[in-house]
Design an enzyme around this catalytic site. Structure first.
Site, PDB file in Angstrom:
ATOM      1  CE1 TYR A  96      -3.992  -2.246   5.075  1.00  0.00           C
ATOM      2  CE2 TYR A  96      -2.888  -0.168   4.582  1.00  0.00           C
ATOM      3  CZ  TYR A  96      -3.579  -1.282   4.153  1.00  0.00           C
ATOM      4  OH  TYR A  96      -3.857  -1.454   2.811  1.00  0.00           O
TER       5      TYR A  96
ATOM      6  CB  SER B 152      -0.878   0.020   1.260  1.00  0.00           C
ATOM      7  OG  SER B 152      -1.496   1.289   1.421  1.00  0.00           O
TER       8      SER B 152
HETATM    9  P1  NAP Z   1     -11.325  -6.313   0.404  1.00  0.00           P
HETATM   10  O1  NAP Z   1     -12.309  -5.806  -0.576  1.00  0.00           O
HETATM   11  O2  NAP Z   1     -11.655  -6.251   1.860  1.00  0.00           O
HETATM   12  O3  NAP Z   1     -10.950  -7.799   0.010  1.00  0.00           O
HETATM   13  C1  NAP Z   1     -10.050  -8.533   0.781  1.00  0.00           C
HETATM   14  C2  NAP Z   1     -10.416  -9.993   0.715  1.00  0.00           C
HETATM   15  O4  NAP Z   1      -9.511 -10.704   1.605  1.00  0.00           O
HETATM   16  C3  NAP Z   1     -11.835 -10.276   1.234  1.00  0.00           C
HETATM   17  O5  NAP Z   1     -12.444 -11.258   0.441  1.00  0.00           O
HETATM   18  C4  NAP Z   1     -11.582 -10.778   2.654  1.00  0.00           C
HETATM   19  O6  NAP Z   1     -12.619 -11.595   3.139  1.00  0.00           O
HETATM   20  C5  NAP Z   1     -10.307 -11.549   2.454  1.00  0.00           C
HETATM   21  N1  NAP Z   1      -9.607 -11.812   3.701  1.00  0.00           N
HETATM   22  C6  NAP Z   1      -9.565 -11.051   4.830  1.00  0.00           C
HETATM   23  N2  NAP Z   1      -8.870 -11.681   5.791  1.00  0.00           N
HETATM   24  C7  NAP Z   1      -8.479 -12.881   5.285  1.00  0.00           C
HETATM   25  C8  NAP Z   1      -7.770 -13.975   5.803  1.00  0.00           C
HETATM   26  N3  NAP Z   1      -7.333 -13.992   7.065  1.00  0.00           N
HETATM   27  N4  NAP Z   1      -7.554 -15.034   4.993  1.00  0.00           N
HETATM   28  C9  NAP Z   1      -8.008 -15.053   3.721  1.00  0.00           C
HETATM   29  N5  NAP Z   1      -8.705 -14.044   3.174  1.00  0.00           N
HETATM   30  C10 NAP Z   1      -8.939 -12.965   3.942  1.00  0.00           C
HETATM   31  O7  NAP Z   1      -9.919  -5.539   0.269  1.00  0.00           O
HETATM   32  P2  NAP Z   1      -9.280  -4.787  -1.011  1.00  0.00           P
HETATM   33  O8  NAP Z   1      -9.586  -3.353  -0.887  1.00  0.00           O
HETATM   34  O9  NAP Z   1      -9.613  -5.512  -2.250  1.00  0.00           O
HETATM   35  O10 NAP Z   1      -7.738  -4.934  -0.671  1.00  0.00           O
HETATM   36  C11 NAP Z   1      -6.957  -6.016  -1.163  1.00  0.00           C
HETATM   37  C12 NAP Z   1      -5.512  -5.758  -0.791  1.00  0.00           C
HETATM   38  O11 NAP Z   1      -5.084  -4.507  -1.336  1.00  0.00           O
HETATM   39  C13 NAP Z   1      -5.269  -5.658   0.711  1.00  0.00           C
HETATM   40  O12 NAP Z   1      -4.030  -6.231   1.051  1.00  0.00           O
HETATM   41  C14 NAP Z   1      -5.231  -4.164   0.960  1.00  0.00           C
HETATM   42  O13 NAP Z   1      -4.485  -3.817   2.108  1.00  0.00           O
HETATM   43  C15 NAP Z   1      -4.565  -3.680  -0.311  1.00  0.00           C
HETATM   44  N6  NAP Z   1      -4.838  -2.287  -0.632  1.00  0.00           N
HETATM   45  C16 NAP Z   1      -6.094  -1.876  -0.948  1.00  0.00           C
HETATM   46  C17 NAP Z   1      -6.325  -0.533  -1.278  1.00  0.00           C
HETATM   47  C18 NAP Z   1      -7.661  -0.031  -1.674  1.00  0.00           C
HETATM   48  O14 NAP Z   1      -7.795   1.199  -1.834  1.00  0.00           O
HETATM   49  N7  NAP Z   1      -8.677  -0.857  -1.843  1.00  0.00           N
HETATM   50  C19 NAP Z   1      -5.254   0.360  -1.264  1.00  0.00           C
HETATM   51  C20 NAP Z   1      -3.992  -0.101  -0.924  1.00  0.00           C
HETATM   52  C21 NAP Z   1      -3.790  -1.432  -0.619  1.00  0.00           C
HETATM   53  P3  NAP Z   1     -13.811 -10.889   3.985  1.00  0.00           P
HETATM   54  O15 NAP Z   1     -14.465  -9.920   3.050  1.00  0.00           O
HETATM   55  O16 NAP Z   1     -14.684 -12.016   4.401  1.00  0.00           O
HETATM   56  O17 NAP Z   1     -13.122 -10.195   5.141  1.00  0.00           O
END
Ligand code: NAP
Length: 245
Positions: free
Chosen positions: A151, A138
């Protein structure tokens, strides 16, 4: 023979777009997530489209669950070529209110699995003559808002883990890179305001597909001269100098 890619956190958000992109590029895709309902729904959708995908329920914070994921993936597809460490959680908590359990939960979901999964997947990649890993960090690894210590630390750890593992596995032709997304909107894009888009030098908020395309690029064997690197995908936000008027 099609290559096999494991995507963690594949049921929703960015991971879902990454999984779709690899499926459309004719990889066998392992959809690893704790969310079974959305994971199975994506699996069925991809199978209906003629692609190869299997949902395997996995809690990446549990080492035993990681071992099962790798073993089942190898059993189903014969080996692993690509690993995308994408699953992650975040919470705004004041450092004064952060308890040890919550700190450990964030680190053990965002950082430790990237080490354990890469090490386990590398054992299979070595037998295939090489492979490629992408860790999703991130921009918060390098800049902050208040109350995001755990985080930020987990994502900063991923940046360091990336170059460390790139060096450790270089003799086996396993590339390890990192992507640092900025604001990637995983909800209804139409509901974003003009100001959300306009504050970005690229004049728009990011989409999951922006990260997915970069994962395909970084894991393409032709691009193996990119190694141990961190690719920032944030529409230029972290390059923008901000002075308050
Ligand atoms: P998201 O929509 O919350 O999706 C994350 C997925 O990971 C969900 O399906 C979640 O399941 C699953 N998950 C959570 N804990 C887990 C575990 N212990 N084991 C296996 N799966 C698990 O998040 P996202 O926004 O797509 O983010 C994805 C990645 O990108 C993350 O690492 C995040 O830090 C990074 N990121 C995102 C952004 C952004 O703006 N979106 C920016 C920078 C970095 P549940 O829904 O059931 O919890």
């Amino acid at each position: 023979m099609n290559k096999t890619a494991i995507v963690t956190g594949a049921s929703n958000g960015i991971g879902r777009a990454i999984a779709k992109a690899f499926a459309a590029a004719y990889y066998n895709v392992v959809l690893a997530d704790i969310d079974q309902e959305n994971g199975l729904e994506l699996q069925d959708q991809l199978l209906e489209q003629g692609y190869t995908a299997e949902f395997i329920q996995c809690d990446v914070s549990e080492p035993d669950s990681i071992n099962s994921l790798i073993a089942e993936s190898v059993k189903t597809y014969g080996g692993i070529d690509i690993l995308i460490n994408n699953a992650g959680i975040s919470e705004f908590i004041s450092p004064d209110e952060m308890d040890v359990e919550t700190w450990d939960k964030i680190i053990n979901t965002n950082l430790r699995p990237a080490f354990l999964l890469t090490r386990s997947a590398a054992a299979s990649m070595k037998k295939r003559g090489g492979g490629s890993v992408v860790n999703i960090a991130s921009t918060r690894a390098q800049m902050s808002e208040k109350n995001f210590e755990a985080y930020a630390a987990s994502k900063g750890g991923l940046l360091a883990l990336t170059h460390a593992m790139a060096l450790s596995y270089s003799e086996h032709n396993i590339n390890v890179n990192c992507i640092s997304p900025g604001w990637i909107h995983t909800g209804d894009y139409e509901k974003l305001r003009d100001i959300d888009h306009q504050q970005h030098p690229s004049n728009r908020v990011g989409k999951p597909e922006d990260v997915a395309r970069a994962c395909l690029f970084l894991t393409d064997g032709e691009n193996d001269f990119i190694n141990g690197e961190n690719l920032v995908i944030d529409g230029g936000m972290t390059r923008k100098m901000i002075y308050e008027h």
